[in-house]
Design a protein around this motif. Structure first.
Motif, PDB file in Angstrom:
ATOM      1  N   LEU A  12       0.820  -1.221   0.000  1.00  0.00           N
ATOM      2  CA  LEU A  12       0.000   0.000   0.000  1.00  0.00           C
ATOM      3  C   LEU A  12       0.853   1.270   0.000  1.00  0.00           C
ATOM      4  CD1 LEU A  12      -2.765  -0.898   2.616  1.00  0.00           C
ATOM      5  CD2 LEU A  12      -2.836  -1.156   0.162  1.00  0.00           C
ATOM      6  N   ASN A  13       2.037   1.187   0.547  1.00  0.00           N
ATOM      7  CA  ASN A  13       2.858   2.390   0.731  1.00  0.00           C
ATOM      8  C   ASN A  13       4.301   2.115   0.313  1.00  0.00           C
ATOM      9  OD1 ASN A  13       4.245   4.648   1.662  1.00  0.00           O
ATOM     10  ND2 ASN A  13       4.312   3.898   3.761  1.00  0.00           N
ATOM     11  N   THR A  14       4.613   2.383  -0.951  1.00  0.00           N
ATOM     12  CA  THR A  14       5.965   2.066  -1.442  1.00  0.00           C
ATOM     13  C   THR A  14       7.029   2.999  -0.848  1.00  0.00           C
ATOM     14  OG1 THR A  14       5.682   3.467  -3.383  1.00  0.00           O
ATOM     15  CG2 THR A  14       5.105   1.152  -3.629  1.00  0.00           C
ATOM     16  N   ALA A  15       6.598   4.080  -0.202  1.00  0.00           N
ATOM     17  CA  ALA A  15       7.574   4.986   0.418  1.00  0.00           C
ATOM     18  C   ALA A  15       8.337   4.326   1.558  1.00  0.00           C
ATOM     19  CB  ALA A  15       6.861   6.242   0.929  1.00  0.00           C
ATOM     20  N   SER A  16       7.819   3.211   2.055  1.00  0.00           N
ATOM     21  CA  SER A  16       8.492   2.530   3.170  1.00  0.00           C
ATOM     22  C   SER A  16       9.657   1.665   2.700  1.00  0.00           C
ATOM     23  CB  SER A  16       7.483   1.639   3.908  1.00  0.00           C
ATOM     24  OG  SER A  16       7.036   0.609   3.048  1.00  0.00           O
ATOM     25  N   LYS A  17       9.765   1.465   1.396  1.00  0.00           N
ATOM     26  CA  LYS A  17      10.750   0.498   0.882  1.00  0.00           C
ATOM     27  C   LYS A  17      12.177   1.037   0.907  1.00  0.00           C
ATOM     28  CE  LYS A  17       9.581  -1.883  -2.887  1.00  0.00           C
ATOM     29  NZ  LYS A  17       9.193  -3.256  -2.545  1.00  0.00           N
ATOM     30  N   VAL A  18      13.139   0.140   0.926  1.00  0.00           N
ATOM     31  CA  VAL A  18      14.530   0.514   0.660  1.00  0.00           C
ATOM     32  C   VAL A  18      14.558   1.141  -0.734  1.00  0.00           C
ATOM     33  CG1 VAL A  18      16.749  -0.523  -0.001  1.00  0.00           C
ATOM     34  CG2 VAL A  18      15.634  -1.222   2.113  1.00  0.00           C
ATOM     35  N   VAL A  19      15.335   2.183  -0.914  1.00  0.00           N
ATOM     36  CA  VAL A  19      15.398   2.847  -2.221  1.00  0.00           C
ATOM     37  C   VAL A  19      15.948   1.865  -3.260  1.00  0.00           C
ATOM     38  CG1 VAL A  19      16.411   4.754  -3.517  1.00  0.00           C
ATOM     39  CG2 VAL A  19      15.722   5.094  -1.140  1.00  0.00           C
ATOM     40  N   LEU A  20      15.198   1.714  -4.359  1.00  0.00           N
ATOM     41  CA  LEU A  20      15.627   0.816  -5.442  1.00  0.00           C
ATOM     42  C   LEU A  20      16.223   1.643  -6.571  1.00  0.00           C
ATOM     43  CD1 LEU A  20      12.490  -1.533  -5.615  1.00  0.00           C
ATOM     44  CD2 LEU A  20      14.673  -2.010  -4.504  1.00  0.00           C
ATOM     45  N   TYR A  21      17.124   1.044  -7.339  1.00  0.00           N
ATOM     46  CA  TYR A  21      17.765   1.760  -8.456  1.00  0.00           C
ATOM     47  C   TYR A  21      17.561   1.062  -9.799  1.00  0.00           C
ATOM     48  CZ  TYR A  21      19.894   4.332  -4.660  1.00  0.00           C
ATOM     49  OH  TYR A  21      20.070   5.102  -3.542  1.00  0.00           O
ATOM     50  N   ASN A  22      17.016  -0.152  -9.751  1.00  0.00           N
ATOM     51  CA  ASN A  22      16.808  -0.915 -10.980  1.00  0.00           C
ATOM     52  C   ASN A  22      15.420  -0.573 -11.532  1.00  0.00           C
ATOM     53  OD1 ASN A  22      16.049  -2.911 -12.818  1.00  0.00           O
ATOM     54  ND2 ASN A  22      17.374  -4.434 -11.835  1.00  0.00           N
ATOM     55  N   PRO A  51       2.396  -3.561   9.705  1.00  0.00           N
ATOM     56  CA  PRO A  51       3.472  -2.576   9.881  1.00  0.00           C
ATOM     57  C   PRO A  51       4.719  -3.034   9.124  1.00  0.00           C
ATOM     58  CG  PRO A  51       3.223  -3.931  11.842  1.00  0.00           C
ATOM     59  CD  PRO A  51       2.115  -4.333  10.917  1.00  0.00           C
ATOM     60  N   CYS A  52       5.536  -2.064   8.726  1.00  0.00           N
ATOM     61  CA  CYS A  52       6.804  -2.407   8.055  1.00  0.00           C
ATOM     62  C   CYS A  52       7.877  -2.585   9.137  1.00  0.00           C
ATOM     63  CB  CYS A  52       7.214  -1.294   7.097  1.00  0.00           C
ATOM     64  SG  CYS A  52       8.864  -1.565   6.408  1.00  0.00           S
ATOM     65  N   PRO A  53       8.389  -3.788   9.322  1.00  0.00           N
ATOM     66  CA  PRO A  53       9.346  -4.019  10.406  1.00  0.00           C
ATOM     67  C   PRO A  53      10.665  -3.285  10.213  1.00  0.00           C
ATOM     68  CG  PRO A  53       9.213  -5.935   8.977  1.00  0.00           C
ATOM     69  CD  PRO A  53       8.130  -5.014   8.535  1.00  0.00           C
ATOM     70  N   GLU A  54      11.051  -3.077   8.962  1.00  0.00           N
ATOM     71  CA  GLU A  54      12.349  -2.418   8.719  1.00  0.00           C
ATOM     72  C   GLU A  54      12.240  -0.903   8.901  1.00  0.00           C
ATOM     73  OE1 GLU A  54      14.171  -3.672   5.077  1.00  0.00           O
ATOM     74  OE2 GLU A  54      13.425  -5.704   5.305  1.00  0.00           O
ATOM     75  N   PHE A  55      11.193  -0.317   8.337  1.00  0.00           N
ATOM     76  CA  PHE A  55      11.033   1.141   8.469  1.00  0.00           C
ATOM     77  C   PHE A  55      10.889   1.524   9.933  1.00  0.00           C
ATOM     78  CE2 PHE A  55       9.022   5.256   8.278  1.00  0.00           C
ATOM     79  CZ  PHE A  55       9.625   5.873   7.196  1.00  0.00           C
ATOM     80  N   THR A  56      10.149   0.707  10.700  1.00  0.00           N
ATOM     81  CA  THR A  56       9.895   1.043  12.107  1.00  0.00           C
ATOM     82  C   THR A  56      11.094   0.750  13.004  1.00  0.00           C
ATOM     83  OG1 THR A  56       8.808  -1.109  12.395  1.00  0.00           O
ATOM     84  CG2 THR A  56       7.388   0.792  11.964  1.00  0.00           C
ATOM     85  N   LEU A  57      12.118   0.136  12.449  1.00  0.00           N
ATOM     86  CA  LEU A  57      13.332  -0.074  13.253  1.00  0.00           C
ATOM     87  C   LEU A  57      14.494   0.772  12.737  1.00  0.00           C
ATOM     88  CD1 LEU A  57      13.998  -1.828  15.716  1.00  0.00           C
ATOM     89  CD2 LEU A  57      14.930  -3.533  14.157  1.00  0.00           C
ATOM     90  N   TYR A  58      14.601   0.883  11.396  1.00  0.00           N
ATOM     91  CA  TYR A  58      15.778   1.524  10.803  1.00  0.00           C
ATOM     92  C   TYR A  58      15.477   2.785  10.002  1.00  0.00           C
ATOM     93  CZ  TYR A  58      17.930  -2.954  11.935  1.00  0.00           C
ATOM     94  OH  TYR A  58      18.379  -4.059  12.596  1.00  0.00           O
ATOM     95  N   ALA A  60      13.980   5.497   7.001  1.00  0.00           N
ATOM     96  CA  ALA A  60      13.946   5.653   5.540  1.00  0.00           C
ATOM     97  C   ALA A  60      15.328   5.577   4.881  1.00  0.00           C
ATOM     98  CB  ALA A  60      13.300   6.989   5.188  1.00  0.00           C
ATOM     99  N   LYS A  61      16.396   5.726   5.665  1.00  0.00           N
ATOM    100  CA  LYS A  61      17.732   5.770   5.053  1.00  0.00           C
ATOM    101  C   LYS A  61      18.502   4.465   5.220  1.00  0.00           C
ATOM    102  CE  LYS A  61      18.284  10.748   5.402  1.00  0.00           C
ATOM    103  NZ  LYS A  61      18.972  11.854   6.081  1.00  0.00           N
ATOM    104  N   ARG A  62      17.757   3.379   5.486  1.00  0.00           N
ATOM    105  CA  ARG A  62      18.456   2.102   5.697  1.00  0.00           C
ATOM    106  C   ARG A  62      19.038   1.560   4.389  1.00  0.00           C
ATOM    107  NH1 ARG A  62      13.107   1.321   5.222  1.00  0.00           N
ATOM    108  NH2 ARG A  62      12.328  -0.525   4.129  1.00  0.00           N
ATOM    109  N   TRP A  63      20.095   0.779   4.507  1.00  0.00           N
ATOM    110  CA  TRP A  63      20.622   0.027   3.380  1.00  0.00           C
ATOM    111  C   TRP A  63      19.719  -1.174   3.133  1.00  0.00           C
ATOM    112  CZ3 TRP A  63      24.600   2.243   1.049  1.00  0.00           C
ATOM    113  CH2 TRP A  63      25.531   2.965   1.783  1.00  0.00           C
ATOM    114  N   GLY A  64      19.896  -1.790   1.976  1.00  0.00           N
ATOM    115  CA  GLY A  64      19.278  -3.102   1.764  1.00  0.00           C
ATOM    116  C   GLY A  64      20.008  -4.134   2.613  1.00  0.00           C
TER     117      GLY A  64
END
Ligand code: SF4
Length: 185
Positions: A12-22, A51-58, A60-64
């Motif tokens: 529902l919310n792609t803003a939570s994702k790790v930034v993709l470059y492909n 909930p997004c477990p990665e966004f809520t712990l790390y 928006a600037k987390r690495w993959g």
């Protein structure tokens, strides 16, 4: 009867994702996501966003990462904490089965957290600074059979509640992109 579907946060919310470059990968995911969402709307399915477990712990600037890095007691405890209110909601919908039909959960295959049948694995750790083996280390990342850590904790919690047999857990995206679309057709 209202249909209830639990989905991974970033469907529902792609803003939570790790930034993709492909760009090819981004376009393919977006096309699938739109097909899925159109099915949800056309079929009047009610969606509960996990909930997004990665966004809520790390944030928006987390690495993959790979699932091996998240497979530790601290990340699992975080997943359990944020899944607890979700399980309560699930139980309430199931307890009112004359009004609600729970279709299941949709994860994100390939994710270290939300993968259901596939996750990404590698032996990654350590600082980037002064490394000479970084390209080789990054290239070790592979798609592997198995759940991401968040979905693994979800499965454990469903089992603890005696709910593991009745609940469908499937996922969107590669390498089996269409498998969950039947839920929203
Ligand atoms: S952790 Fe899960 S919800 Fe969050 S961005 Fe990754 S796949 Fe999406």
């Amino acid at each position: 009867m209202q249909k209830i579907l639990f989905t991974a946060h970033c469907i529902l919310n792609t803003a939570s994702k790790v930034v993709l470059y492909n760009q090819e990968e981004i376009d393919a995911e977006e096309a699938l996501r739109k097909t899925f969402m159109r099915g949800v709307i056309d079929n009047e399915i009610q969606v509960i966003q996990l909930p997004c477990p990665e966004f809520t712990l790390y944030g928006a600037k987390r690495w993959g990462h790979v699932s091996d890095q998240f497979d530790n007691v601290f990340f699992r405890t975080h997943c359990r904490k944020i899944l607890t209110p979700v399980l309560d909601q699930l139980k309430e919908y199931l307890a009112n089965g004359q009004r609600f039909e729970v279709l299941g959960f949709v994860g994100v295959d390939g994710s270290p957290s939300c993968g259901v049948d596939y996750t990404c694995r590698a032996n990654w750790y350590g600082s980037f600074d002064c490394r000479t083996d970084l390209p080789e280390t990054l290239s070790e990342c592979r798609l592997a059979r198995g759940s991401g850590v968040f979905m693994s904790v979800l499965k454990d919690m469903l089992k603890e509640e005696g709910l593991e047999d009745g609940i469908v857990i499937t996922s969107l995206f590669a390498p089996e992109p269409d498998k969950c679309l039947n839920l929203v057709r």
